[in-house]
Design an enzyme around this catalytic site. Structure first.
Site, PDB file in Angstrom:
ATOM      1  N   ASP A 265       0.868  -1.181   0.000  1.00 38.53           N
ATOM      2  CA  ASP A 265       0.000   0.000   0.000  1.00 38.53           C
ATOM      3  C   ASP A 265       0.908   1.236   0.000  1.00 38.53           C
ATOM      4  O   ASP A 265       2.130   1.144   0.169  1.00 38.53           O
ATOM      5  CB  ASP A 265      -0.969  -0.012   1.199  1.00 38.53           C
ATOM      6  CG  ASP A 265      -2.173   0.903   0.936  1.00 38.53           C
ATOM      7  OD1 ASP A 265      -2.112   1.717  -0.008  1.00 38.53           O
ATOM      8  OD2 ASP A 265      -3.172   0.810   1.677  1.00 38.53           O
TER       9      ASP A 265
HETATM   10  C1  BGC Z   1      -5.135   3.320   0.351  1.00 34.23           C
HETATM   11  C2  BGC Z   1      -5.342   2.371  -0.801  1.00 34.23           C
HETATM   12  C3  BGC Z   1      -5.190   3.105  -2.114  1.00 34.23           C
HETATM   13  C4  BGC Z   1      -3.826   3.768  -2.132  1.00 34.23           C
HETATM   14  C5  BGC Z   1      -3.519   4.484  -3.435  1.00 34.23           C
HETATM   15  C6  BGC Z   1      -3.888   4.147   0.209  1.00 34.23           C
HETATM   16  O1  BGC Z   1      -3.849   5.178   1.156  1.00 34.23           O
HETATM   17  O2  BGC Z   1      -5.107   2.578   1.563  1.00 34.23           O
HETATM   18  O3  BGC Z   1      -6.594   1.770  -0.708  1.00 34.23           O
HETATM   19  O4  BGC Z   1      -5.372   2.224  -3.175  1.00 34.23           O
HETATM   20  O5  BGC Z   1      -3.757   4.704  -1.071  1.00 34.23           O
HETATM   21  O6  BGC Z   1      -4.271   5.624  -3.587  1.00 34.23           O
END
Ligand code: BGC
Length: 752
Positions: A265
């Site tokens: 993530d």
């Molecule tokens: C979130 C994800 C997301 C990623 C990219 C993160 O903060 O937890 O779900 O896909 O950001 O935007």
């Protein structure tokens, strides 16, 4: 480089050949996923040309990574083709519930219990996103959500693993289509692996501690379902479960995500430092902790580093010093390249930049029509004392509330490319439905919240929640005056979009106090009041349920929510959605999933459980206000006695069940018939019941249809203490009915 065969051998040969030609730096570039704010060099295009980037998370500034236009991302892909080996980029974005056409939030869509509809919304999103050059979307979020304080409950399919698995499959099929290499398909990314939906106290990013059997029975099944449906990538979770962050969880990654591209993530690997994690022996390079943790994440099986920079900048040293192997780097790089092959990017890196298709697909009228249907079917009628549907021949209607004329919050969280200019508000939806014969007047009546701390946080990343300069009393007085002069009042109240989604946990999950005060004043006028809720989570509504004659939960319904809600309010459509989360009457009850295990002191009657029982709170009821699976219709459905084709079963027998359902009311409508299974005696304490089937019937007034279900022994299975999947012979109770509470049951015996 020209091959695009996805047959295993041809692909393997191609990848072997490519990997053989790559330098270590090029391999580390491939496993680096960035947004346009790249610290390695100011100019992202130069970094892409230098082979330092394997994928882009789009949507940002600098080189107009606006993904709206078909050409927005093209310069990035062109730069990649100018790199030494010309390896195309993965172009990713968070496409969560539609792209330019905004559909209801995922939690809303799950309330349709209609997998074909959910698949179709994902297909529309894939077609729009891919027409802009995107080839990878960070969806579906399949985290089971059982705590409504957690804002990200909005992004998933609710509390149940069986339904959640069905939704996961539908989403993957919709996004990836039949052929991942087709120009209108995008790679799905199932997230967040795993247990992110169980944060302690409902606080986002918080850790979870749970029994291994719970992890395997509740939280893992939707991931398994998504992977079995072909999801080609998976994203790790920020949180630690049972002490282990998934970014370092070699065991779970190895066991469940084999063959799937595993991406961190956003900043998830560097955040292991704050988690207090070291290497497998609890040691860390104190001068450079990212060194230790980037190595550990790679060893655990993470294959692409989103905005962590450690894979790009630390793994060369790790390899030289023997803490990661060439094989581990090659395997990660190969996974990224394999995804690119499967997407057809080597065959035609520009196949998804198709301005002709963009003209046809983006904001296509059929998507708006589908969004309207989906929004209507997502709504759940929680209460109706006969006020709904409203007549179109009323003289006047007051449409009150801070969300009534809103076109921005209605799209919900994670709708970055959804232009509010395409939203139709509830007010406009009502005006269009009733025509000029009915006088429709509007007043805001209140701000979304008067809680200044909340407003500040909601506006953290730019102005989102407007505060009206007028004194609250003046706003309320205007609304009450309009209500008093009208024949009916539609109060559109609830949450701002930013009150759910990421980093949006709430302590109090009711309608904000100032809006409830407005509602109380509206009810006090003595007019018929219909409460239309906008929200990203289950809300607590004890006062509302006692005092407001009709309550419609509409979630954040997307661009076409306004007309869809009007369709329901005036009976052009009949509500059919059913809850996929239990709604507590008080936040102190959470978590309160329907499948909680019975205890040694379960208590007797729901209303009066007795003191020394698990059901007893001294100061209030313990049952949810609205149970999982609940939702009303304008019609009324009567159930016959459930039938089973056998009551004694053996081994691999198949059990066929049915129930006759009659539409006994005056409206054509739909009924979601549900089947739950109870294993009353087992080697471990089991859930009190578990969803094991559902059927959505469409019935004309007076019509009867059979809802049919099939059970096999796989429906009886659970994880024993050693995490083997087992089923235990004996008695089972099957409950069939309109929701998880109101069931008719029948007993069967299933022997080995
Ligand atoms: C979130 C994800 C997301 C990623 C990219 C993160 O903060 O937890 O779900 O896909 O950001 O935007």
């Amino acid at each position: 480089m020209g091959t695009d065969s996805t047959s295993k051998t041809a692909m393997d040969e191609f990848l072997d050949g490519l990997l053989a030609r790559m330098t270590l730096a090029e391999k580390l570039g491939q496993i680096n996923l960035v947004t346009s704010n790249v610290p390695v060099g100011d100019n992202i295009l130069a970094d892409i040309r230098a082979g330092k980037v394997g994928g882009i998370l789009g949507g940002l500034d600098k080189i107009s990574f606006g993904v709206n236009g078909p050409d927005g991302l093209r310069p990035a892909q062109e730069a990649a083709l100018q790199s030494r080996l010309g390896i195309p980029l993965l172009l990713a974005f968070d496409v969560i519930h539609g792209h330019q056409s905004v559909f209801p939030i995922p939690l809303a869509l799950s309330c349709t219990w209609d997998m074909e509809r959910i698949r179709a919304t994902a297909r529309a999103a894939a077609r729009e996103a891919s027409a802009s050059g995107l080839n990878w979307v960070f969806s579906p979020m399949v985290d089971i959500g059982r705590d409504p304080r957690w804002g990200r409950i909005a992004e998933g399919a609710g509390e149940d693993p069986y339904l959640g698995s069905a939704v996961a499959r539908a989403m993957v099929h919709g996004l990836q289509g039949d052929d991942l290499s087709a120009p209108d398909s995008v790679m799905a990314c199932v997230k967040h692996f795993v247990g992110y939906g169980a944060p302690e106290a409902g606080r986002d990013y918080n850790n979870a501690d749970m029994s291994p059997t719970r992890l395997h029975d509740v939280y893992l099944p939707p991931f398994k379902a998504a992977v079995e449906a072909g999801a080609a990538s998976a994203m790790m979770s920020f949180s630690a479960v049972n002490g282990m962050p998934s970014h370092a969880d070699a065991e779970l990654l190895g066991a469940f995500l084999d063959g799937v591209l595993k991406v961190s993530d956003f900043d998830g690997i560097p955040e292991l430092i704050a988690h207090g994690l070291g290497d497998e022996a609890g040691q860390i390079d104190e001068a450079d902790p990212l060194q230790t943790l980037s190595e550990r994440a790679l060893r655990a099986g993470v294959q692409m580093d989103m905005m962590g920079w450690g894979f790009l900048t630390r793994l060369e040293k790790a390899l030289a010093e023997g803490r990661v192997s060439q094989d581990q780097i090659d395997a990660a790089c190969r996974a990224v390249l394999e995804a690119k092959v499967k997407l057809g990017l080597f065959a035609d890196p520009f196949a998804r930049f198709d301005s002709d298709r963009a003209k046809r697909d983006v904001l296509a009228p059929e998507y708006a029509a589908a969004a309207r249907e989906a929004a209507a079917e997502s709504c759940v009628l929680l209460k109706n004392d006969g006020v709904l549907p409203l007549s179109k021949t009323l003289g006047s209607i007051a449409v009150i509330g801070p969300l009534a004329a809103d076109t921005r919050n209605i799209t919900g969280p994670w709708a970055f490319q959804g232009d509010p200019a395409h939203s139709v508000s509830v007010l406009d939806g009502i005006r269009a439905a009733v025509g000029s014969g009915v006088k429709v007047r509007h007043a805001k009546g209140a701000n979304i919240t008067e809680n200044r701390r909340m407003v500040e946080l909601l506006n953290f990343a730019g102005p989102k929640v407007e505060i009206d300069p007028r004194p609250p009393a003046e706003m309320m007085a205007e609304a009450i005056a309009i209500a008093q002069e009208s024949d009916a009042v539609v109060a559109v109240l609830g949450e701002a979009a930013e009150m759910s989604g990421e980093a949006a946990s709430r302590l109090d999950i009711g309608i904000p106090d100032n809006q409830r005060d407005l509602l109380k004043a509206l009810v006090a006028t003595g007019k018929k009041v219909v409460l239309v809720l906008m929200h990203g989570r289950p809300l607590t509504l004890p006062w509302e349920n006692d005092h407001v004659p009709a309550i419609l939960a509409t979630w954040f319904g997307g661009h076409q929510a306004g007309p869809a809600i009007a369709d329901l309010l005036f009976g052009d459509k009949v509500p059919s959605g059913k809850l996929t989360t239990s709604w507590p009457h008080h936040v102190g009850q959470v978590p309160i999933p329907y499948d909680r295990a019975t205890t040694g002191r379960p208590g007797n009657a729901l209303e009066d459980p007795g003191k020394y029982t698990t059901r007893c709170y001294l100061d209030g009821a313990s049952e949810p206000l609205f149970p999982f699976g609940f939702g009303l219709s304008y019609s009324h459905f009567s159930y016959g006695v459930p039938q089973a084709d056998k009551v004694e079963l053996h081994g691999d027998d198949v059990l066929n069940l049915s129930v006759a359902v009659t539409n006994a009311g005056p409206y054509a409508g739909q009924e979601i018939v549900q089947l739950y299974l109870t294993d009353p005696v087992a080697s471990r304490v089991r859930p009190s019941k578990q969803l094991r089937g559902f059927v959505k019937l469409s019935l004309q007034p007076g019509e009867t249809q059979e809802a049919r279900f099939t059970l096999t022994t796989s429906d009886l299975e659970f994880h024993d203490g050693k995490l083997n999947r087992v089923w235990e012979p004996g008695r089972f109770v099957i409950g069939i009915g309109p929701n998880s509470r109101d069931l008719q049951s029948l007993d069967i015996r299933w022997n080995k």
